[in-house]
Design an enzyme around this catalytic site. Sequence first.
Site, PDB file in Angstrom:
ATOM      1  N   LYS A 206      24.139  72.432  14.556  1.00 44.12           N
ATOM      2  CA  LYS A 206      22.832  73.053  14.780  1.00 44.12           C
ATOM      3  C   LYS A 206      22.552  73.025  16.279  1.00 44.12           C
ATOM      4  CE  LYS A 206      18.689  71.677  15.259  1.00 44.12           C
ATOM      5  NZ  LYS A 206      18.322  72.622  16.346  1.00 44.12           N
TER       6      LYS A 206
ATOM      7  N   GLU B  66      24.257  60.655  22.278  1.00 37.04           N
ATOM      8  CA  GLU B  66      24.215  60.792  23.730  1.00 37.04           C
ATOM      9  C   GLU B  66      22.768  61.118  24.059  1.00 37.04           C
ATOM     10  OE1 GLU B  66      23.865  61.916  27.051  1.00 37.04           O
ATOM     11  OE2 GLU B  66      25.121  63.673  26.703  1.00 37.04           O
TER      12      GLU B  66
ATOM     13  N   CYS C 155      20.825  64.927  31.540  1.00 40.49           N
ATOM     14  CA  CYS C 155      20.564  63.519  31.234  1.00 40.49           C
ATOM     15  C   CYS C 155      21.212  62.602  32.270  1.00 40.49           C
ATOM     16  CB  CYS C 155      21.027  63.194  29.825  1.00 40.49           C
ATOM     17  SG  CYS C 155      22.679  63.795  29.546  1.00 40.49           S
TER      18      CYS C 155
ATOM     19  N   GLU D 112      12.128  59.793  32.049  1.00 37.07           N
ATOM     20  CA  GLU D 112      13.069  60.829  32.443  1.00 37.07           C
ATOM     21  C   GLU D 112      12.262  62.039  32.920  1.00 37.07           C
ATOM     22  OE1 GLU D 112      17.324  62.101  30.541  1.00 37.07           O
ATOM     23  OE2 GLU D 112      15.632  61.998  29.199  1.00 37.07           O
TER      24      GLU D 112
HETATM   25  P1  ADP Z   1      15.036  67.935  24.188  1.00 39.73           P
HETATM   26  O1  ADP Z   1      13.783  67.245  24.605  1.00 39.73           O
HETATM   27  O2  ADP Z   1      16.142  67.845  25.170  1.00 39.73           O
HETATM   28  O3  ADP Z   1      14.843  69.288  23.596  1.00 39.73           O
HETATM   29  P2  ADP Z   1      15.379  66.972  21.514  1.00 39.73           P
HETATM   30  O4  ADP Z   1      15.910  65.647  21.109  1.00 39.73           O
HETATM   31  O5  ADP Z   1      14.007  67.330  21.110  1.00 39.73           O
HETATM   32  O6  ADP Z   1      15.604  66.997  23.065  1.00 39.73           O
HETATM   33  O7  ADP Z   1      16.345  68.132  21.022  1.00 39.73           O
HETATM   34  C1  ADP Z   1      17.741  68.043  20.950  1.00 39.73           C
HETATM   35  C2  ADP Z   1      18.199  68.667  19.655  1.00 39.73           C
HETATM   36  O8  ADP Z   1      17.641  67.918  18.586  1.00 39.73           O
HETATM   37  C3  ADP Z   1      17.753  70.103  19.447  1.00 39.73           C
HETATM   38  O9  ADP Z   1      18.776  70.820  18.781  1.00 39.73           O
HETATM   39  C4  ADP Z   1      16.543  69.946  18.550  1.00 39.73           C
HETATM   40  O10 ADP Z   1      16.287  71.088  17.753  1.00 39.73           O
HETATM   41  C5  ADP Z   1      16.987  68.790  17.686  1.00 39.73           C
HETATM   42  N1  ADP Z   1      15.897  68.037  17.035  1.00 39.73           N
HETATM   43  C6  ADP Z   1      14.611  67.877  17.432  1.00 39.73           C
HETATM   44  N2  ADP Z   1      13.927  67.123  16.547  1.00 39.73           N
HETATM   45  C7  ADP Z   1      14.802  66.770  15.564  1.00 39.73           C
HETATM   46  C8  ADP Z   1      14.726  65.994  14.349  1.00 39.73           C
HETATM   47  N3  ADP Z   1      13.590  65.410  13.976  1.00 39.73           N
HETATM   48  N4  ADP Z   1      15.837  65.873  13.594  1.00 39.73           N
HETATM   49  C9  ADP Z   1      16.992  66.466  13.957  1.00 39.73           C
HETATM   50  N5  ADP Z   1      17.142  67.205  15.077  1.00 39.73           N
HETATM   51  C10 ADP Z   1      16.071  67.357  15.875  1.00 39.73           C
END
Ligand code: ADP
Length: 487
Positions: free
Chosen positions: A182, A258, A292, A389
Amino acid sequence: MSISSVNSSLIKQSGYINGQWCAAENGATISVTNPATGETLGQVPDMGINETRAAIDAASQALVGWRELAPKERARLLRRWNDLILEHKEDLARLMTLEQGKPLFETLGEVLYGASYIEWYAEESKRAYGKVFAAPTADKRALSVQQPIGVVAAITPWNFPNAMITRKIAPALAAGCTIVVKPSEETPFSALALMALAEQAGIPAGVINMITSTKAAVVGKEMTDDSRVRKLSFTGSTRVGKLLYGQSADTVKKLSLELGGNAPFIVFDDADLDAAVAGAVISKFRNAGQTCVCANRILVQDGIHDAFVARFKEAVEQLVVGNGLIDTTTLGPVINKAAIDKIAAMVDTAQTQGAELVTGGRRHPAGELFFAPTILTGVTQDMEIARQEIFGPVAPVIRFKDDAEAIAIANDTPYGLAAYFFTESHSRIWKIAEGLEYGMIGINEGILSNEIAPFGGVKESGLGREGSSQGLEDYMETKYLCMGGIR
Ligand code: ADP
């Protein structure tokens, strides 16, 4: 320049499940926009639980055939995929700049960097060695073999829309695993373009599947709840990483996480000033500060502080802010409104808390999501900007006296991803490298990631390593074989 400037065979507005290009079951879509202009680039499906389950079904069915292929055969398909990516590198770079914003020279660099993992793991797939042990008794023989862990789920972020995906798919496939990915909803086109090329390369149906969705929590939960998924590989925020870590407990999945960083970039009195300034600019400002491993705190020793700040200011003021598609641009927009609002608020708060503005400090007229490259001095470790960050083009400078203080400040964070330091002393190189609680250390170097090296963090920055031979091991299980009755 719009998306029509990209080779149409790479533009996919569908998910990819079991070798089929498909819409969301309920027809829902996500609009993807260009952060530099706000223009809509196109739509991709907004998928949910059922599509995620179908993708896991496909990956489970494909697993048997894929893991039984000789590693050499898997390597051949990976190499073909790598070659096709290189053939289309200019289009992939343009597509990435359109949806992610960073300048073309950076997106081209990422496409090459992303492909390097595919090439590397095509080679490494042939090097999964077992072991033969000295048996404990005369009638036994003991050995271990390495086997693919099984179906893998991967969730990736928007800051490296290509490489964070290849860095997971390539070792997974090389090991003999199948995968459901995803990508971030902000940058699905770069991800789907990789699927188009994987299909052209002849990677069999079901071996790689891709779900696009805004319902990340729902898709993520389905991935973690399904016991057929034996490993989860996630790159993203520490908050979501911790959530997925917890969700994976019930099915005891293997995890690669990561997560966030708070990289110190330390300049000692004896540093080569030119090298330190160049390293700080690249480490802090590439991808508009949205990586990061970006320098998050610039620690500068008393004796070199003023000279460093003066030269750093000169270099930062030469950055050219604008649309990444323009050749001269060196600093693009940030990803979205929430990101720019957060950056602006952090800079304001830091000044309220006593930091001094050296340059920048405001939104940039190039567009709604552009922030002027910024330097703040007089920052202290207790300020919010030093603890969080930043993920934006803002460089906070902290002054320090001696090595012990530099190490204490650098390690005063729950994060432990990347750290950098500049010195000409070989004793200091060893002492500081050993004292920093980080997974990766740049020594007189502002850029450290490549396919041959183990990328990953300690403390709350994550688990596991990507790249190097270790990256392959993380997709394999050790199986011990004990043979008895030997006469
Ligand atoms: P960023 O702040 O860099 O966008 P996130 O951790 O929110 O970091 O997003 C990284 C990935 O995790 C994206 O693909 C996002 O759609 C996904 N993501 C966000 N929330 C969730 C969740 N609750 N469960 C699984 N994946 C998630």
